[in-house]
Structure formats: structure tokens, C-alpha cells
Design an enzyme around this catalytic site. Structure first.
Site, mmCIF file in Angstrom:
data_model
loop_
_atom_site.group_PDB
_atom_site.id
_atom_site.type_symbol
_atom_site.label_atom_id
_atom_site.label_comp_id
_atom_site.label_asym_id
_atom_site.label_seq_id
_atom_site.Cartn_x
_atom_site.Cartn_y
_atom_site.Cartn_z
ATOM 1 N N LYS A 144 3.874 3.904 -1.363
ATOM 2 C CA LYS A 144 3.570 5.183 -2.031
ATOM 3 C C LYS A 144 3.728 6.355 -1.043
ATOM 4 C CE LYS A 144 -0.633 3.840 -3.053
ATOM 5 N NZ LYS A 144 -0.682 2.455 -2.506
ATOM 6 N N ARG B 248 -7.261 6.441 -9.092
ATOM 7 C CA ARG B 248 -7.485 5.018 -8.848
ATOM 8 C C ARG B 248 -8.510 4.428 -9.798
ATOM 9 N NH1 ARG B 248 -5.946 5.345 -2.974
ATOM 10 N NH2 ARG B 248 -5.804 3.203 -2.272
ATOM 11 N N ARG C 85 2.263 -1.874 9.878
ATOM 12 C CA ARG C 85 2.394 -0.413 9.776
ATOM 13 C C ARG C 85 1.867 0.285 11.030
ATOM 14 N NH1 ARG C 85 0.039 2.589 4.721
ATOM 15 N NH2 ARG C 85 -1.802 1.379 5.238
ATOM 16 N N ARG D 221 -3.738 2.071 11.759
ATOM 17 C CA ARG D 221 -4.881 2.538 10.984
ATOM 18 C C ARG D 221 -6.023 1.533 11.094
ATOM 19 N NH1 ARG D 221 -3.002 4.375 5.037
ATOM 20 N NH2 ARG D 221 -4.752 3.060 4.411
ATOM 21 N N ARG E 145 -8.723 -4.398 -0.105
ATOM 22 C CA ARG E 145 -8.087 -3.253 -0.784
ATOM 23 C C ARG E 145 -7.222 -3.737 -1.936
ATOM 24 N NH1 ARG E 145 -5.593 -0.930 4.483
ATOM 25 N NH2 ARG E 145 -4.155 0.158 3.091
#
Ligand code: AP5
Length: 207
Positions: free
Chosen positions: A13, A88, A127, A153, A164
């Protein structure tokens, strides 16, 4: 144009929103990024966000909607925006409709980026981000240039990403029928190169 990019953690996203900003000439509004900025400021609100984010849980609706509404009201979003990670929940989806309506706007499309669960952990744990620019990389699929110092992160561990993903399947996916009933949903395959996925999204939104 007001556009929602929807999908599980690691669907792409944020990556795709960044790529569409220039093409569509509208900003990206990422609630995750807004919360991370607040957390970095060291404020009490940022600490509150962190208590949910670090466990892979959704931040309560009233806090998120307030944060989002303030950002949507800024001048650069006057002609539309790309919503990344919002809404969400059903309450957030209805709040978004209400905010847009007050501005005389309606959603153009909800683009669901489909990525199977077995790809998610690999994408998220690989990531890396440049803290100076916010640019997102992946150690294998989109490696950072050697001179760029990148960070991982805090919530990008395998344990938290599984939480998540669970929260996406339990709380967020059930919002889709609301948009399907309005004829707004377009699904795109999120596997393939960054360019291929961008082209699929552009075709889906008619850009
Ligand atoms: P948020 O920051 O929104 O995280 P997320 O939804 O889990 O999404 P990600 O940012 O992890 O993934 P992405 O889809 O943007 O993928 P990306 O492009 O980076 O939210 C974090 C937390 O904040 C939540 O858990 C919650 O606590 C809170 N929160 C945020 N919004 C909220 C809300 N509205 N309500 C309540 N709580 C909220 O890509 C991932 C990786 O894959 C990158 O390394 C990238 O380089 C790579 N990649 C991308 N595309 C491809 C491709 N085509 N091929 C190979 N690799 C690719």
C-alpha cells in the site's frame, strides 16, 4: 480523486501510494506514518499509539479518526488524496464517508492489493526504511543504495506481523462488503514487480 489502498500488512500500500502521488498530483495519507511521526515527537499521544502498534493491535477508532480528519483538512488534500491504511474498521469507513461528504466529495475507488499470507512475513521482515526521507526498500526486492543508512520498523518482527495480519483478517477485511455494495471495490494482484502492480492499479482506477 479520493482513493483507498486496501490490503494486508506488506501488500504494498505504502510503496504503491508513493508511486501514484506524482501521477495523480494528490498526497498520500498514511495513518501508520502519522502515528509514527507522533510517536517520534515523544508526545503522550504518541506513547498511546505505541502501546497498540508495538503489539500489532489496532489503535482505537476515536484516536485514529481525529488524527485522520486533521490531516485530511490540510490544504494539499483539498483536491483529493490516496488513503493508505485508513479505513480499517467499519466505524472508520463511515467516518471517512461523512468527512468527504462535508467537503462535497465521494470516494472514487477502493483498490484491494491482494497478496497471499505466505508472502507477507518475507516482505515485512525484509523491509527497511530511510528515516531521513521515509523511502521504503526491501533487502532483496528493492535494495537500498549502498550509501543510504536504513532502519527497520519496530513492529516489523515476525511475531508482530502475524498479529497485524490476524487483525487485518478479523477487523479490516469485513469492511469490504460495505464498499462492494457501493460498487467501489477493484481487486489487483499484488505479486509481480513494483511497476507491474502500479500499472494494474492505474488500469483499475482509470488513470
Ligand atoms: P501501517 O503502517 O499502516 O502498517 P500496515 O497496514 O501493516 O502496512 P505496512 O506499512 O506494513 O505495509 P504496506 O502495505 O504499506 O507495504 P509496503 O509498501 O511498505 O500500520 C501500522 C500500525 O499502526 C497498525 O498495526 C496499527 O497498530 C496502527 N494503525 C495504522 N493505521 C490504523 C488505523 N487506520 N486504525 C487503527 N490502527 C492503525 O511494502 C512492504 C515491503 O514489501 C517493503 O519492503 C516493499 O519494498 C516490499 N514490496 C512492496 N511491493 C512489492 C512487490 N510488488 N514485490 C516485492 N516486494 C514488494
Amino acid at each position: 480523486m479520493d482513493l483507498v489502498l486496501f490490503g494486508p500488512p506488506g501488500a504494498g500500500k505504502g510503496t504503491q501510494a508513493e508511486r501514484l502521488v506524482e501521477r495523480l498530483q494528490i498526497p498520500q495519507i498514511s495513518t501508520g506514518d502519522l502515528m509514527r511521526a507522533e510517536r517520534k515527537s515523544g508526545s503522550e499521544l504518541g506513547q498511546k499509539f505505541d502501546s497498540y502498534m508495538s503489539k500489532g493491535q489496532l489503535v482505537p477508532d476515536e484516536l485514529v479518526i481525529d488524527l485522520f480528519a486533521k490531516r485530511l483538512g490540510q490544504p494539499d488534500a483539498a483536491k483529493g488524496a490516496i488513503f493508505d491504511g485508513f479505513p480499517r474498521t467499519q466505524a472508520q469507513a463511515e467516518a471517512l464517508d461523512g468527512l468527504l461528504e462535508k467537503m462535497g466529495r465521494t470516494l472514487h475507488k477502493v483498490v484491494v492489493i491482494d497478496v497471499p499470507t505466505d508472502h507477507i512475513v518475507d516482505r515485512i521482515t525484509g523491509r527497511r526504511m530511510d528515516p531521513a526521507t521515509g523511502q521504503v526498500y526491501h533487502i532483496r526486492y528493492n535494495p537500498p543504495p549502498p550509501d543510504v543508512r536504513v532502519e527497520q520498523r519496530a513492529d516489523d518482527t515476525e511475531e508482530v506481523v502475524r498479529k497485524r495480519d490476524e487483525s487485518y483478517r478479523r477487523d479490516t477485511e469485513p469492511v469490504l462488503p460495505y464498499y462492494e455494495a457501493k460498487g467501489l471495490v477493484a481487486r489487483v494482484d499484488g505479486l509481480g514487480s513494483l511497476e507491474e502492480v502500479t500499472e494494474r492499479i492505474k488500469a483499475a482506477i482509470g488513470a
